[in-house]
Design a protein around this motif. Sequence first.
Motif, PDB file in Angstrom:
ATOM      1  N   LYS A  92      -7.462   6.385  49.289  1.00  0.00           N
ATOM      2  CA  LYS A  92      -8.382   7.401  49.784  1.00  0.00           C
ATOM      3  C   LYS A  92      -9.827   6.917  49.690  1.00  0.00           C
ATOM      4  O   LYS A  92     -10.275   6.440  48.649  1.00  0.00           O
ATOM      5  CB  LYS A  92      -8.217   8.689  48.954  1.00  0.00           C
ATOM      6  CG  LYS A  92      -9.158   9.815  49.361  1.00  0.00           C
ATOM      7  CD  LYS A  92      -8.953  11.026  48.459  1.00  0.00           C
ATOM      8  CE  LYS A  92      -9.947  12.130  48.789  1.00  0.00           C
ATOM      9  NZ  LYS A  92      -9.778  13.313  47.911  1.00  0.00           N
ATOM     10  N   HIS A 196      -6.957   4.531  43.089  1.00  0.00           N
ATOM     11  CA  HIS A 196      -6.472   5.798  43.652  1.00  0.00           C
ATOM     12  C   HIS A 196      -5.935   6.690  42.545  1.00  0.00           C
ATOM     13  O   HIS A 196      -5.651   6.244  41.440  1.00  0.00           O
ATOM     14  CB  HIS A 196      -5.357   5.528  44.670  1.00  0.00           C
ATOM     15  CG  HIS A 196      -4.119   4.921  44.060  1.00  0.00           C
ATOM     16  ND1 HIS A 196      -4.047   3.590  43.696  1.00  0.00           N
ATOM     17  CD2 HIS A 196      -2.925   5.468  43.725  1.00  0.00           C
ATOM     18  CE1 HIS A 196      -2.856   3.335  43.178  1.00  0.00           C
ATOM     19  NE2 HIS A 196      -2.152   4.458  43.173  1.00  0.00           N
ATOM     20  N   ASP A 198      -2.687   9.487  42.048  1.00  0.00           N
ATOM     21  CA  ASP A 198      -1.421   9.845  42.693  1.00  0.00           C
ATOM     22  C   ASP A 198      -1.439  11.302  43.131  1.00  0.00           C
ATOM     23  O   ASP A 198      -2.091  12.147  42.520  1.00  0.00           O
ATOM     24  CB  ASP A 198      -0.253   9.593  41.743  1.00  0.00           C
ATOM     25  CG  ASP A 198      -0.004   8.104  41.518  1.00  0.00           C
ATOM     26  OD1 ASP A 198      -0.516   7.294  42.311  1.00  0.00           O
ATOM     27  OD2 ASP A 198       0.698   7.765  40.546  1.00  0.00           O
ATOM     28  N   ILE A 199      -0.685  11.603  44.176  1.00  0.00           N
ATOM     29  CA  ILE A 199      -0.683  12.940  44.757  1.00  0.00           C
ATOM     30  C   ILE A 199       0.092  13.941  43.909  1.00  0.00           C
ATOM     31  O   ILE A 199      -0.259  15.111  43.813  1.00  0.00           O
ATOM     32  CB  ILE A 199      -0.051  12.896  46.171  1.00  0.00           C
ATOM     33  CG1 ILE A 199      -0.869  11.986  47.099  1.00  0.00           C
ATOM     34  CG2 ILE A 199       0.104  14.293  46.762  1.00  0.00           C
ATOM     35  CD1 ILE A 199      -0.182  11.696  48.429  1.00  0.00           C
ATOM     36  N   ASP A 238      -2.378  14.260  40.854  1.00  0.00           N
ATOM     37  CA  ASP A 238      -3.365  15.259  41.263  1.00  0.00           C
ATOM     38  C   ASP A 238      -2.858  16.693  41.120  1.00  0.00           C
ATOM     39  O   ASP A 238      -3.622  17.604  40.814  1.00  0.00           O
ATOM     40  CB  ASP A 238      -3.776  15.021  42.717  1.00  0.00           C
ATOM     41  CG  ASP A 238      -4.505  13.715  42.924  1.00  0.00           C
ATOM     42  OD1 ASP A 238      -4.928  13.096  41.931  1.00  0.00           O
ATOM     43  OD2 ASP A 238      -4.652  13.294  44.093  1.00  0.00           O
ATOM     44  N   ARG A 242      -4.744  19.559  39.005  1.00  0.00           N
ATOM     45  CA  ARG A 242      -5.210  20.844  39.551  1.00  0.00           C
ATOM     46  C   ARG A 242      -4.641  22.015  38.763  1.00  0.00           C
ATOM     47  O   ARG A 242      -5.343  22.991  38.480  1.00  0.00           O
ATOM     48  CB  ARG A 242      -4.819  20.978  41.026  1.00  0.00           C
ATOM     49  CG  ARG A 242      -5.552  20.035  41.961  1.00  0.00           C
ATOM     50  CD  ARG A 242      -5.054  20.187  43.389  1.00  0.00           C
ATOM     51  NE  ARG A 242      -5.507  21.425  43.988  1.00  0.00           N
ATOM     52  CZ  ARG A 242      -6.474  21.513  44.894  1.00  0.00           C
ATOM     53  NH1 ARG A 242      -7.113  20.414  45.303  1.00  0.00           N
ATOM     54  NH2 ARG A 242      -6.824  22.669  45.407  1.00  0.00           N
ATOM     55  N   SER A 250      -5.895  13.281  36.460  1.00  0.00           N
ATOM     56  CA  SER A 250      -5.283  12.299  37.357  1.00  0.00           C
ATOM     57  C   SER A 250      -6.227  11.099  37.414  1.00  0.00           C
ATOM     58  O   SER A 250      -7.211  11.098  38.151  1.00  0.00           O
ATOM     59  CB  SER A 250      -5.088  12.895  38.754  1.00  0.00           C
ATOM     60  OG  SER A 250      -4.566  11.926  39.649  1.00  0.00           O
ATOM     61  N   TYR A 305      -0.766  20.688  49.970  1.00  0.00           N
ATOM     62  CA  TYR A 305      -1.571  19.644  49.331  1.00  0.00           C
ATOM     63  C   TYR A 305      -1.035  18.256  49.680  1.00  0.00           C
ATOM     64  O   TYR A 305      -1.810  17.327  49.967  1.00  0.00           O
ATOM     65  CB  TYR A 305      -1.586  19.837  47.819  1.00  0.00           C
ATOM     66  CG  TYR A 305      -2.504  18.859  47.131  1.00  0.00           C
ATOM     67  CD1 TYR A 305      -3.887  18.951  47.273  1.00  0.00           C
ATOM     68  CD2 TYR A 305      -1.994  17.808  46.372  1.00  0.00           C
ATOM     69  CE1 TYR A 305      -4.742  18.043  46.683  1.00  0.00           C
ATOM     70  CE2 TYR A 305      -2.851  16.896  45.774  1.00  0.00           C
ATOM     71  CZ  TYR A 305      -4.218  17.013  45.937  1.00  0.00           C
ATOM     72  OH  TYR A 305      -5.056  16.105  45.349  1.00  0.00           O
ATOM     73  N   GLN A 308      -2.084  17.224  53.206  1.00  0.00           N
ATOM     74  CA  GLN A 308      -3.520  16.920  53.216  1.00  0.00           C
ATOM     75  C   GLN A 308      -3.775  15.514  52.690  1.00  0.00           C
ATOM     76  O   GLN A 308      -4.521  14.720  53.278  1.00  0.00           O
ATOM     77  CB  GLN A 308      -4.248  17.956  52.358  1.00  0.00           C
ATOM     78  CG  GLN A 308      -5.721  17.681  52.092  1.00  0.00           C
ATOM     79  CD  GLN A 308      -6.296  18.695  51.111  1.00  0.00           C
ATOM     80  OE1 GLN A 308      -6.134  19.899  51.256  1.00  0.00           O
ATOM     81  NE2 GLN A 308      -6.948  18.212  50.059  1.00  0.00           N
ATOM     82  N   ARG A 309      -3.135  15.175  51.569  1.00  0.00           N
ATOM     83  CA  ARG A 309      -3.361  13.868  50.953  1.00  0.00           C
ATOM     84  C   ARG A 309      -2.738  12.727  51.762  1.00  0.00           C
ATOM     85  O   ARG A 309      -3.295  11.620  51.797  1.00  0.00           O
ATOM     86  CB  ARG A 309      -2.809  13.886  49.522  1.00  0.00           C
ATOM     87  CG  ARG A 309      -3.603  14.781  48.583  1.00  0.00           C
ATOM     88  CD  ARG A 309      -4.950  14.193  48.216  1.00  0.00           C
ATOM     89  NE  ARG A 309      -4.775  13.183  47.174  1.00  0.00           N
ATOM     90  CZ  ARG A 309      -4.873  11.875  47.348  1.00  0.00           C
ATOM     91  NH1 ARG A 309      -5.179  11.391  48.531  1.00  0.00           N
ATOM     92  NH2 ARG A 309      -4.683  11.037  46.350  1.00  0.00           N
ATOM     93  N   GLU A 312      -5.138  11.639  54.201  1.00  0.00           N
ATOM     94  CA  GLU A 312      -6.272  10.920  53.609  1.00  0.00           C
ATOM     95  C   GLU A 312      -5.962   9.456  53.337  1.00  0.00           C
ATOM     96  O   GLU A 312      -6.868   8.613  53.367  1.00  0.00           O
ATOM     97  CB  GLU A 312      -6.707  11.609  52.320  1.00  0.00           C
ATOM     98  CG  GLU A 312      -7.359  12.972  52.532  1.00  0.00           C
ATOM     99  CD  GLU A 312      -7.621  13.714  51.240  1.00  0.00           C
ATOM    100  OE1 GLU A 312      -8.408  14.685  51.268  1.00  0.00           O
ATOM    101  OE2 GLU A 312      -7.059  13.327  50.196  1.00  0.00           O
ATOM    102  N   ILE A 313      -4.692   9.146  53.043  1.00  0.00           N
ATOM    103  CA  ILE A 313      -4.352   7.750  52.734  1.00  0.00           C
ATOM    104  C   ILE A 313      -3.720   7.040  53.945  1.00  0.00           C
ATOM    105  O   ILE A 313      -3.129   5.983  53.809  1.00  0.00           O
ATOM    106  CB  ILE A 313      -3.423   7.650  51.488  1.00  0.00           C
ATOM    107  CG1 ILE A 313      -2.102   8.365  51.724  1.00  0.00           C
ATOM    108  CG2 ILE A 313      -4.137   8.190  50.261  1.00  0.00           C
ATOM    109  CD1 ILE A 313      -1.115   8.164  50.583  1.00  0.00           C
TER     110      ILE A 313
END
Length: 316
Positions: A92, A196, A198-199, A238, A242, A250, A305, A308-309, A312-313
């Motif tokens: 990201k 990075h 991780d998601i 992540d 959250r 994270s 989520y 979305q991620r 991004e990657i």
Amino acid sequence: MTDVITSDKVATVSLADADGNMDKLAQDLGNSFVEYGFAIVKDHGIPQDLIDRAYAMAEQYFALPEEVKKKYHVEGGGGARGYTPFGVETAKGANAYDLKEFYHVGRDLPEGHRFRDHMDDNVWPEEIEGFKETFQELYAEFDKAGAKLLSAVERFLGIEEGFLVDAIEDGNSVMRMLHYPPIPAQPGEHIRAGAHGDINAITLLLGAEEAGLQLLTREGKWLDVKPGPGELAINIGDMLDRLTNGYLPSTQHRVINPAPERASASRYSMPFFLHFRSDFEIKALPSCVPEGEEPKYPPITADEYLQQRLREIKLK
């Protein structure tokens, strides 16, 4: 330039304590997570012969000709299943792609399951006998070990027993077989895996005993993470960051290129990305939000989520 340090302060815990000394496991694991976002786990219970068999099959797969490997690339699938070619995934915010290729195995769901539209069917290379059975078995073992770790996290956070374990039931967890090929003579700005987070909720990583994995400390220094043979490196993703409002961080991490004498050697590893179920609402636990403050992040479902991620990657 950020300094690199080596330390043994990242806790090594025994997952065998989950069956007899959960309080010790919870405190040692939780304290290491709070400070570093990482821990090392021994006695994880995943059979070594199964691990060895899986590594041998991963090496066989990545040694196949490119045109054969690409038969198992799922166009438009976001890398969720099957093969993702070399040079695709990009950390990201980064411009340089990672020097790796990988293969994903996910959860098998029955027809009519409520999450079938969130999880594609697995694809299995027909060239390697026993590949499907081996990785289905390894996936189940990782799932089991992950649930034990989350039970310890529940204890550490003082939340309802079973809350996190329930949240991963039928989750979109993914097992990744990673191959980092020999480093080209002039890699430029490319490294094996750019910095990075991780998601997912937590990651269980086999293969980090091969040098290269580093985490970024709170002080801005890179710290080598060096599990012993057969041990797992565990890190917070992540989603759990959250959920705990940043209490369990994270941590940014990367895989750097090897020393020149190892540049001609491939590197293999197997991370298991443990995910919450698709409809689980990731909303800050009240106990992790200081009195008088608002949560750092708005509520979002695990699937929202994830999508979305992935964009991004550059996997979607």
